[in-house]
Design a protein around this motif. Structure first.
Motif, PDB file in Angstrom:
ATOM      1  N   GLY A 186       0.821  -1.214   0.000  1.00  0.00           N
ATOM      2  CA  GLY A 186       0.000   0.000   0.000  1.00  0.00           C
ATOM      3  C   GLY A 186       0.850   1.257   0.000  1.00  0.00           C
ATOM      4  N   ILE A 187       1.852   1.305   0.851  1.00  0.00           N
ATOM      5  CA  ILE A 187       2.721   2.485   0.921  1.00  0.00           C
ATOM      6  C   ILE A 187       3.469   2.682  -0.392  1.00  0.00           C
ATOM      7  CG2 ILE A 187       4.833   3.373   2.019  1.00  0.00           C
ATOM      8  CD1 ILE A 187       3.631   2.360   4.688  1.00  0.00           C
ATOM      9  N   LYS A 188       3.960   1.593  -0.978  1.00  0.00           N
ATOM     10  CA  LYS A 188       4.662   1.710  -2.270  1.00  0.00           C
ATOM     11  C   LYS A 188       3.714   2.243  -3.349  1.00  0.00           C
ATOM     12  CE  LYS A 188       7.135  -0.805  -5.869  1.00  0.00           C
ATOM     13  NZ  LYS A 188       6.591   0.084  -6.868  1.00  0.00           N
ATOM     14  N   ASN A 189       2.510   1.664  -3.437  1.00  0.00           N
ATOM     15  CA  ASN A 189       1.539   2.105  -4.449  1.00  0.00           C
ATOM     16  C   ASN A 189       1.157   3.567  -4.264  1.00  0.00           C
ATOM     17  OD1 ASN A 189       1.388  -0.311  -5.848  1.00  0.00           O
ATOM     18  ND2 ASN A 189      -0.366  -1.053  -4.690  1.00  0.00           N
ATOM     19  N   ILE A 190       0.934   3.974  -3.032  1.00  0.00           N
ATOM     20  CA  ILE A 190       0.541   5.359  -2.758  1.00  0.00           C
ATOM     21  C   ILE A 190       1.650   6.321  -3.159  1.00  0.00           C
ATOM     22  CG2 ILE A 190      -0.003   7.004  -0.912  1.00  0.00           C
ATOM     23  CD1 ILE A 190      -1.346   4.456   0.492  1.00  0.00           C
ATOM     24  N   ASN A 191       2.870   5.990  -2.810  1.00  0.00           N
ATOM     25  CA  ASN A 191       3.992   6.855  -3.184  1.00  0.00           C
ATOM     26  C   ASN A 191       4.208   6.894  -4.692  1.00  0.00           C
ATOM     27  OD1 ASN A 191       4.780   7.962  -0.700  1.00  0.00           O
ATOM     28  ND2 ASN A 191       5.853   6.092  -0.132  1.00  0.00           N
ATOM     29  N   ASP A 192       3.901   5.794  -5.394  1.00  0.00           N
ATOM     30  CA  ASP A 192       4.032   5.762  -6.853  1.00  0.00           C
ATOM     31  C   ASP A 192       2.907   6.535  -7.544  1.00  0.00           C
ATOM     32  OD1 ASP A 192       6.287   4.160  -6.608  1.00  0.00           O
ATOM     33  OD2 ASP A 192       5.248   2.294  -7.156  1.00  0.00           O
ATOM     34  N   VAL A 193       1.674   6.341  -7.093  1.00  0.00           N
ATOM     35  CA  VAL A 193       0.494   6.890  -7.761  1.00  0.00           C
ATOM     36  C   VAL A 193       0.195   8.327  -7.336  1.00  0.00           C
ATOM     37  CG1 VAL A 193      -1.996   6.548  -8.097  1.00  0.00           C
ATOM     38  CG2 VAL A 193      -0.469   4.591  -8.066  1.00  0.00           C
ATOM     39  N   LYS A 194       0.506   8.667  -6.098  1.00  0.00           N
ATOM     40  CA  LYS A 194       0.307  10.008  -5.551  1.00  0.00           C
ATOM     41  C   LYS A 194      -1.157  10.473  -5.589  1.00  0.00           C
ATOM     42  CE  LYS A 194       5.029  11.461  -6.554  1.00  0.00           C
ATOM     43  NZ  LYS A 194       5.530  10.179  -6.197  1.00  0.00           N
ATOM     44  N   PRO A 195      -2.038   9.744  -4.874  1.00  0.00           N
ATOM     45  CA  PRO A 195      -3.427  10.216  -4.776  1.00  0.00           C
ATOM     46  C   PRO A 195      -3.472  11.517  -3.980  1.00  0.00           C
ATOM     47  CG  PRO A 195      -3.026   8.468  -3.189  1.00  0.00           C
ATOM     48  CD  PRO A 195      -1.786   8.579  -4.034  1.00  0.00           C
ATOM     49  N   ASN A 196      -4.610  12.198  -4.034  1.00  0.00           N
ATOM     50  CA  ASN A 196      -4.763  13.421  -3.236  1.00  0.00           C
ATOM     51  C   ASN A 196      -4.883  13.099  -1.751  1.00  0.00           C
ATOM     52  OD1 ASN A 196      -6.547  14.107  -5.990  1.00  0.00           O
ATOM     53  ND2 ASN A 196      -5.044  15.627  -5.381  1.00  0.00           N
TER      54      ASN A 196
END
Length: 192
Positions: A125-135
């Motif tokens: 989850g942390i990797k995906n969030i840092n890659d995708v950069k949601p608001n």
């Protein structure tokens, strides 16, 4: 309420830290009578989602749609564009990173919903969030205070705690852990 800017969302979450998550017509009736400002719509279909959101916006609510849960709507780029064009909410919730990117590209506020069930889902989850950069990110379940604290330290986006938040103590613990707001289907908490 008139449309707010993305920059104002974080401030509104600070001022209104309880977000109503609605799953039925009965929830819709209750939220329309409440003082809650921000609403996550977790139900509906392509035939009624526009009407649901219009009734919320007519009452001054700021609306986010969980596009993965709308019946008859394929959770892809065209589904995101359909929501933008025909429903025009403030933003979307989704578990799909590709929808986050596309929603942001077409001007929707994008909240990534992350389910934490074990240490692998946390790391992924942390990797995906840092890659995708949601608001923003909605962390589920929302009663995992130490995990929320860890995520706040590792992410650069606001965190909304959701799932299993059922009393004022849960709300206060999530906020104390660093969540900016909480989302809940518990209507008793919508007016605290």
């Amino acid at each position: 309420m008139q449309k707010v800017s993305f920059n104002e969302i974080e401030e509104l979450l600070i001022e209104n830290p309880v977000v109503a998550a609605i799953r039925s017509e009965k929830d819709l009736e209750n939220v329309l009578k409440s003082n809650v400002l921000i609403v996550f719509v977790l139900y509906g279909n392509i035939m009624n989602i526009s009407d649901i959101c219009k009734s919320l916006k007519d009452k001054g609510k700021i609306v986010f749609i969980h596009i993965d849960l709308i019946e008859g709507l394929k959770g892809d780029h065209i589904g995101v564009e359909f929501i933008k064009k025909y429903v025009d909410p403030m933003g979307i919730l989704t578990t799909k990173p590709s929808n986050i990117k596309h929603a942001k590209a077409i001007g929707l506020y994008a909240i990534q919903r992350v389910f934490l069930v074990d240490s692998l889902s946390l790391a992924t989850g942390i990797k995906n969030i840092n890659d995708v950069k949601p608001n923003a990110v909605e962390v589920m379940p929302g009663i995992v205070g130490s995990i929320i604290t860890d995520m706040v330290d590792r992410l650069k986006v606001p965190i909304i705690a959701g799932g299993l938040v059922s009393n004022k103590k849960d709300v206060m613990e999530a906020l104390k852990s660093g969540a900016l707001a909480i989302s809940t289907t518990c209507k008793e908490l919508w007016n605290i």
